[in-house]
Design a protein around this motif. Sequence first.
Motif, PDB file in Angstrom:
ATOM      1  N   VAL A  37       0.854  -1.202   0.000  1.00  0.00           N
ATOM      2  CA  VAL A  37       0.000   0.000   0.000  1.00  0.00           C
ATOM      3  C   VAL A  37       0.885   1.245   0.000  1.00  0.00           C
ATOM      4  CG1 VAL A  37      -1.578   1.306   1.484  1.00  0.00           C
ATOM      5  CG2 VAL A  37      -1.950  -1.139   1.137  1.00  0.00           C
ATOM      6  N   ARG A 152      -3.093   9.662   1.821  1.00  0.00           N
ATOM      7  CA  ARG A 152      -3.443   8.242   2.033  1.00  0.00           C
ATOM      8  C   ARG A 152      -3.414   7.952   3.532  1.00  0.00           C
ATOM      9  NH1 ARG A 152      -1.538   3.275  -1.607  1.00  0.00           N
ATOM     10  NH2 ARG A 152      -3.194   4.227  -2.852  1.00  0.00           N
ATOM     11  N   VAL A 154      -4.147   4.869   6.397  1.00  0.00           N
ATOM     12  CA  VAL A 154      -4.484   3.497   6.784  1.00  0.00           C
ATOM     13  C   VAL A 154      -4.976   3.593   8.226  1.00  0.00           C
ATOM     14  CG1 VAL A 154      -3.525   1.223   7.339  1.00  0.00           C
ATOM     15  CG2 VAL A 154      -2.933   2.337   5.172  1.00  0.00           C
ATOM     16  N   ILE A 301      -8.526  -3.216   3.708  1.00  0.00           N
ATOM     17  CA  ILE A 301      -7.303  -4.007   3.514  1.00  0.00           C
ATOM     18  C   ILE A 301      -7.544  -5.319   4.260  1.00  0.00           C
ATOM     19  CG2 ILE A 301      -4.827  -4.154   3.954  1.00  0.00           C
ATOM     20  CD1 ILE A 301      -4.737  -1.087   3.970  1.00  0.00           C
ATOM     21  N   GLN A 313      -8.314   1.645   4.113  1.00  0.00           N
ATOM     22  CA  GLN A 313      -7.423   2.532   3.359  1.00  0.00           C
ATOM     23  C   GLN A 313      -8.280   3.630   2.750  1.00  0.00           C
ATOM     24  OE1 GLN A 313      -5.049   0.706   0.214  1.00  0.00           O
ATOM     25  NE2 GLN A 313      -5.188   2.607  -0.951  1.00  0.00           N
TER      26      GLN A 313
END
Length: 323
Positions: A37, A152, A154, A301, A313
């Motif tokens: 990722v 981005r 997570v 994910i 994500q």
Amino acid sequence: MHSLGKDAIVHWTAYWQFESKASGPQRPLLDLIIEPVWFEFTDVLADGAKVLDVATGNGPVALSCAQRARANRKRLHIDAVDAAGISPPNQLPYSDGHLPTVKFQGGIWLEELPFQNDEFDGVMSQYGFEYADEQQAVAEVSRVLAPGGRLRLVIHARDGAVWKDIGDRNRRLNAVMADDGAVNLVRTLVQAQQKGDAKLFESKLKHLSSAVKDAEKLAVDAPPDDSAVFYSREFLYVFMNRQQYKISELLQSLEDGWKHAVGTSSRYEQMLQVAKSAEEMSGLCENLKAAGLAIAAVRQICDPANGAQIAWQLDAVKPSSAG
Ligand SMILES: C[S@@+](CC[C@H](N)C(=O)[O-])C[C@H]1O[C@@H](n2cnc3c(N)ncnc32)[C@H](O)[C@@H]1O
């Protein structure tokens, strides 16, 4: 102002300074799943891009991106910041010649980023953004992101595999730290011994064999790196061999162990609290949109071995036209 309060951060500082390179149990395995990722995120950034890793911890994401960029002969300038007092150069085995491309700084809260407007082409966070006050963190990451820049995140998934695992670990840890749980009982026994309180010592000693049995029962379903199992075995071992130690040293080592166990439990509880449900992810998307970002994707994910969700994500972009 900060969602978990400044007190919660001391446990992360202790963790990053003395205990660990990364942020959780099961880590090596999960890193392998999540690393692509971050490689993919690194690959879409242009040569010379400026990137910010927020709530970086001891920097696994920042360093992994730096290594990937270096392997692809791409220059990235990475700032990696965290509210805690972090210590990545001492802790990471892979902090080698790649480090000059990453500038680490502790004491930096997501809610008050000390960076210029539009400064970064990429902002990223792994298991970090969700610990901050959402409104303020959204405002800050959108502010420092340059037009065309990518975000981005997570994020811990509520009810996901990691969340359930941490919940189990926390329940076991709370059990051995409860009044007559193995860890607390040993601590109280040694405290009583040091004070010369024979009555308390005798009354607590009666609970020891059932505490040992309970700790053994907990260990049956626990993974090998379980904190409850670790601390209960350590404490019981030390107690059984107490004649070998000076009482003051014994007590000091148990108090140190107790402090670490309290820190572990606090970090588990923080994670359980901040993890996001699907609905909360939708709310976050709305907040990011309101701050001027366009949502590019939200996906789960998952562990390819069993399909269980590990994390969320979220990808967003600051439109080039944003003013
Ligand atoms: C689960 S760790 C993740 C660390 C790292 N990103 C990783 O993947 O190993 C969460 C981190 O968030 C940091 N943190 C919590 N609240 C924060 C805030 N409001 N601002 C900045 N960092 C914060 C903690 O200090 C901790 O290092």
